[in-house]
Scaffold this motif. Structure first.
Motif, mmCIF file in Angstrom:
data_model
loop_
_atom_site.group_PDB
_atom_site.id
_atom_site.type_symbol
_atom_site.label_atom_id
_atom_site.label_comp_id
_atom_site.label_asym_id
_atom_site.label_seq_id
_atom_site.Cartn_x
_atom_site.Cartn_y
_atom_site.Cartn_z
ATOM 1 N N ILE A 1 11.932 -3.227 -9.218
ATOM 2 C CA ILE A 1 11.209 -2.174 -9.959
ATOM 3 C C ILE A 1 9.860 -1.910 -9.288
ATOM 4 O O ILE A 1 9.450 -0.764 -9.115
ATOM 5 N N TYR A 2 9.191 -2.962 -8.856
ATOM 6 C CA TYR A 2 7.909 -2.813 -8.151
ATOM 7 C C TYR A 2 8.089 -1.913 -6.921
ATOM 8 O O TYR A 2 7.347 -0.954 -6.706
ATOM 9 N N GLU A 3 9.125 -2.215 -6.131
ATOM 10 C CA GLU A 3 9.316 -1.459 -4.890
ATOM 11 C C GLU A 3 9.738 -0.020 -5.174
ATOM 12 O O GLU A 3 9.317 0.908 -4.485
ATOM 13 N N ILE B 1 8.918 1.825 -7.899
ATOM 14 C CA ILE B 1 7.732 2.578 -8.356
ATOM 15 C C ILE B 1 6.806 2.867 -7.166
ATOM 16 O O ILE B 1 6.282 3.976 -7.032
ATOM 17 N N GLN B 2 6.622 1.875 -6.294
ATOM 18 C CA GLN B 2 5.775 2.070 -5.104
ATOM 19 C C GLN B 2 6.275 3.254 -4.291
ATOM 20 O O GLN B 2 5.489 4.086 -3.847
ATOM 21 N N ARG B 3 7.624 3.326 -4.093
ATOM 22 C CA ARG B 3 8.217 4.402 -3.279
ATOM 23 C C ARG B 3 7.990 5.756 -3.926
ATOM 24 O O ARG B 3 7.620 6.716 -3.279
ATOM 25 N N GLY C 1 -0.941 -12.654 -0.828
ATOM 26 C CA GLY C 1 -0.481 -11.770 -1.908
ATOM 27 C C GLY C 1 0.536 -10.788 -1.342
ATOM 28 O O GLY C 1 0.440 -9.584 -1.556
ATOM 29 N N CYS C 2 1.525 -11.353 -0.626
ATOM 30 C CA CYS C 2 2.455 -10.509 0.165
ATOM 31 C C CYS C 2 3.460 -9.753 -0.692
ATOM 32 O O CYS C 2 4.161 -8.878 -0.188
ATOM 33 N N GLY C 3 3.556 -10.075 -2.015
ATOM 34 C CA GLY C 3 4.560 -9.426 -2.848
ATOM 35 C C GLY C 3 5.948 -9.683 -2.280
ATOM 36 O O GLY C 3 6.208 -10.741 -1.688
ATOM 37 N N ARG D 1 -0.714 -19.732 -5.585
ATOM 38 C CA ARG D 1 -1.838 -18.951 -6.076
ATOM 39 C C ARG D 1 -2.995 -19.126 -5.092
ATOM 40 O O ARG D 1 -3.161 -20.222 -4.537
ATOM 41 N N VAL D 2 -3.791 -18.078 -4.895
ATOM 42 C CA VAL D 2 -4.909 -18.173 -3.938
ATOM 43 C C VAL D 2 -5.787 -19.378 -4.266
ATOM 44 O O VAL D 2 -6.137 -20.174 -3.386
ATOM 45 N N SER D 3 -6.134 -19.547 -5.547
ATOM 46 C CA SER D 3 -7.071 -20.620 -5.912
ATOM 47 C C SER D 3 -6.482 -22.009 -5.673
ATOM 48 O O SER D 3 -7.223 -22.990 -5.657
ATOM 49 N N ALA E 1 -4.737 -8.805 3.124
ATOM 50 C CA ALA E 1 -4.643 -8.974 1.666
ATOM 51 C C ALA E 1 -4.560 -7.547 1.121
ATOM 52 O O ALA E 1 -5.580 -6.878 0.938
ATOM 53 N N ILE E 2 -3.338 -7.067 0.939
ATOM 54 C CA ILE E 2 -3.126 -5.660 0.595
ATOM 55 C C ILE E 2 -2.916 -5.553 -0.905
ATOM 56 O O ILE E 2 -1.931 -6.068 -1.449
ATOM 57 N N GLY E 3 -3.868 -4.906 -1.555
ATOM 58 C CA GLY E 3 -3.764 -4.726 -3.004
ATOM 59 C C GLY E 3 -3.967 -6.027 -3.768
ATOM 60 O O GLY E 3 -3.370 -6.208 -4.831
ATOM 61 N N VAL E 4 -4.782 -6.923 -3.258
ATOM 62 C CA VAL E 4 -4.915 -8.253 -3.879
ATOM 63 C C VAL E 4 -6.308 -8.487 -4.486
ATOM 64 O O VAL E 4 -6.416 -8.973 -5.623
ATOM 65 N N LEU E 5 -7.377 -8.125 -3.765
ATOM 66 C CA LEU E 5 -8.723 -8.455 -4.262
ATOM 67 C C LEU E 5 -8.969 -7.908 -5.667
ATOM 68 O O LEU E 5 -9.668 -8.529 -6.462
ATOM 69 N N HIS E 6 -8.380 -6.763 -5.991
ATOM 70 C CA HIS E 6 -8.644 -6.193 -7.318
ATOM 71 C C HIS E 6 -7.900 -6.931 -8.428
ATOM 72 O O HIS E 6 -8.065 -6.612 -9.599
ATOM 73 N N HIS E 7 -7.076 -7.924 -8.038
ATOM 74 C CA HIS E 7 -6.432 -8.796 -9.037
ATOM 75 C C HIS E 7 -7.246 -10.067 -9.255
ATOM 76 O O HIS E 7 -6.905 -10.867 -10.128
ATOM 77 N N LEU E 8 -8.249 -10.284 -8.425
ATOM 78 C CA LEU E 8 -8.951 -11.569 -8.447
ATOM 79 C C LEU E 8 -10.391 -11.423 -8.916
ATOM 80 O O LEU E 8 -11.136 -10.563 -8.428
ATOM 81 N N GLY E 9 -10.782 -12.308 -9.847
ATOM 82 C CA GLY E 9 -12.190 -12.386 -10.233
ATOM 83 C C GLY E 9 -13.004 -12.879 -9.053
ATOM 84 O O GLY E 9 -12.443 -13.325 -8.041
ATOM 85 N N ASP F 1 -5.058 0.218 -13.781
ATOM 86 C CA ASP F 1 -4.306 -0.636 -12.853
ATOM 87 C C ASP F 1 -4.010 -1.999 -13.480
ATOM 88 O O ASP F 1 -4.737 -2.464 -14.354
ATOM 89 N N ARG F 2 -2.928 -2.639 -12.982
ATOM 90 C CA ARG F 2 -2.602 -4.014 -13.393
ATOM 91 C C ARG F 2 -3.739 -4.967 -13.051
ATOM 92 O O ARG F 2 -3.987 -5.939 -13.731
ATOM 93 N N GLY F 3 -4.394 -4.714 -11.940
ATOM 94 C CA GLY F 3 -5.504 -5.565 -11.491
ATOM 95 C C GLY F 3 -6.725 -5.286 -12.358
ATOM 96 O O GLY F 3 -7.112 -4.132 -12.527
HETATM 97 C C1 LIG Z 1 -0.473 -4.768 -5.735
HETATM 98 S S1 LIG Z 1 0.521 -6.142 -5.321
HETATM 99 C C2 LIG Z 1 0.567 -6.001 -3.559
HETATM 100 C C3 LIG Z 1 1.713 -6.721 -2.941
HETATM 101 C C4 LIG Z 1 1.838 -6.560 -1.423
HETATM 102 N N1 LIG Z 1 0.652 -7.026 -0.734
HETATM 103 C C5 LIG Z 1 2.125 -5.125 -1.081
HETATM 104 O O1 LIG Z 1 1.303 -4.505 -0.401
HETATM 105 O O2 LIG Z 1 3.178 -4.616 -1.481
HETATM 106 C C6 LIG Z 1 -0.591 -7.512 -5.573
HETATM 107 C C7 LIG Z 1 0.057 -8.838 -5.225
HETATM 108 O O3 LIG Z 1 -0.909 -9.893 -5.364
HETATM 109 C C8 LIG Z 1 -0.257 -10.993 -5.953
HETATM 110 N N2 LIG Z 1 -1.290 -11.822 -6.593
HETATM 111 C C9 LIG Z 1 -2.083 -11.471 -7.636
HETATM 112 N N3 LIG Z 1 -2.904 -12.481 -7.956
HETATM 113 C C10 LIG Z 1 -2.637 -13.483 -7.077
HETATM 114 C C11 LIG Z 1 -3.158 -14.802 -6.889
HETATM 115 N N4 LIG Z 1 -4.124 -15.265 -7.679
HETATM 116 N N5 LIG Z 1 -2.656 -15.572 -5.907
HETATM 117 C C12 LIG Z 1 -1.656 -15.100 -5.095
HETATM 118 N N6 LIG Z 1 -1.114 -13.854 -5.226
HETATM 119 C C13 LIG Z 1 -1.607 -13.065 -6.201
HETATM 120 C C14 LIG Z 1 0.713 -10.371 -6.951
HETATM 121 O O4 LIG Z 1 1.754 -11.260 -7.325
HETATM 122 C C15 LIG Z 1 1.218 -9.184 -6.150
HETATM 123 O O5 LIG Z 1 2.327 -9.511 -5.363
#
Ligand SMILES: C[S@@+](CC[C@H](N)C(=O)[O-])C[C@H]1O[C@@H](n2cnc3c(N)ncnc32)[C@H](O)[C@@H]1O
Length: 217
Positions: A23-25, A27-29, A60-62, A105-107, A122-130, A173-175
């Motif tokens: 579903i992620y892929e 929606i992305q497409r 955060g390679c998804g 997990r990154v931490s 780190a594509i689309g990842v920093l906005h998920h992290l505090g 956004d989810r992030g």
């Molecule tokens: C927007 S998706 C981007 C996925 C992939 N980089 C891409 O470009 O399709 C954000 C990814 O970050 C991962 N993620 C979020 N928080 C994370 C964390 N604390 N540690 C590792 N991965 C994390 C999510 O599971 C998700 O796969």
């Protein structure tokens, strides 16, 4: 039921669906369309800029989606990790023959023994992290990069004057840690020798604003 509880449930439903790789892929497409695919190719060619034999770490390679855009002819070595086991399972099934993946997990990531890299993404990842975990990501990337290597990040951003629909979509956004350009830049500022950044407007089917940083060790 009050409206914020209802909204929380709606978001959990949508975000729960997005945690499923197919579903992620999908929606992305849909959201990307042809314009988004050109943007992704431009991102890989000009910002990630892999070379023959590059060693690449994808934080955060998804489900490993970026591998579809990477030129296979370059014979690069790719390693990706993510904290979602379903994404890692899907990545392993599709790309396990030519890439390494692990679930972390990154931490909690201990990258000892993973090797060193020319490029960290780190594509689309920093906005998920505090800030604490985002700083951990920056430090991990710096630690595993060879001298002259670089970290490339891409995230949604709040910038003055951006399209209102883009701002609205990004706010949903989810992030939960979408930042301003300055907010993102402050993360690698004290760790990397040089940081270049670029803002891109409306590179998808929908109005959106992307922020790319390239951080040189
Ligand atoms: C927007 S998706 C981007 C996925 C992939 N980089 C891409 O470009 O399709 C954000 C990814 O970050 C991962 N993620 C979020 N928080 C994370 C964390 N604390 N540690 C590792 N991965 C994390 C999510 O599971 C998700 O796969």
């Amino acid at each position: 039921m009050n409206s914020s509880v209802q909204e929380g449930q709606r978001n959990r439903g949508l975000y729960g669906l997005l945690s499923k790789p197919a579903i992620y892929e999908f929606i992305q497409r849909i959201v990307a369309g042809p314009k988004g695919r050109r943007f992704q190719k431009n991102f890989v060619d000009n910002h990630v800029a892999p070379r023959q034999g590059s060693r690449i770490l994808d934080i955060g390679c998804g489900p490993g989606t970026i591998l579809k855009t990477m030129p296979e002819t370059l014979n690069y070595q790719y390693c990706g990790f993510d904290n979602n086991p379903k994404y890692i399972e899907a990545a392993q099934a599709e790309f396990g023959h030519r890439a390494r993946f692990f679930c972390k997990r990154v931490s909690e990531a201990n990258l000892d023994g993973v090797g060193t890299f020319d490029i960290v993404m780190a594509i689309g990842v920093l906005h998920h992290l505090g800030d604490d975990e985002a700083n951990t990501l920056i430090q991990l990337a710096h630690r595993v990069l060879e001298p002259g290597g670089y970290l490339v990040t891409l995230d949604p951003v709040f910038v003055p004057g951006q399209n209102r629909i883009a701002r609205f979509l990004i706010s949903r956004d989810r992030g939960k840690f979408v930042r301003s350009a300055e907010g993102y830049q402050s993360l690698p500022h004290h760790v990397f020798a040089k940081v270049e950044s670029t803002v891109y407007h409306n590179m998808l089917r929908l109005p959106y604003t992307h922020f790319i940083m390239k951080c040189f060790k």
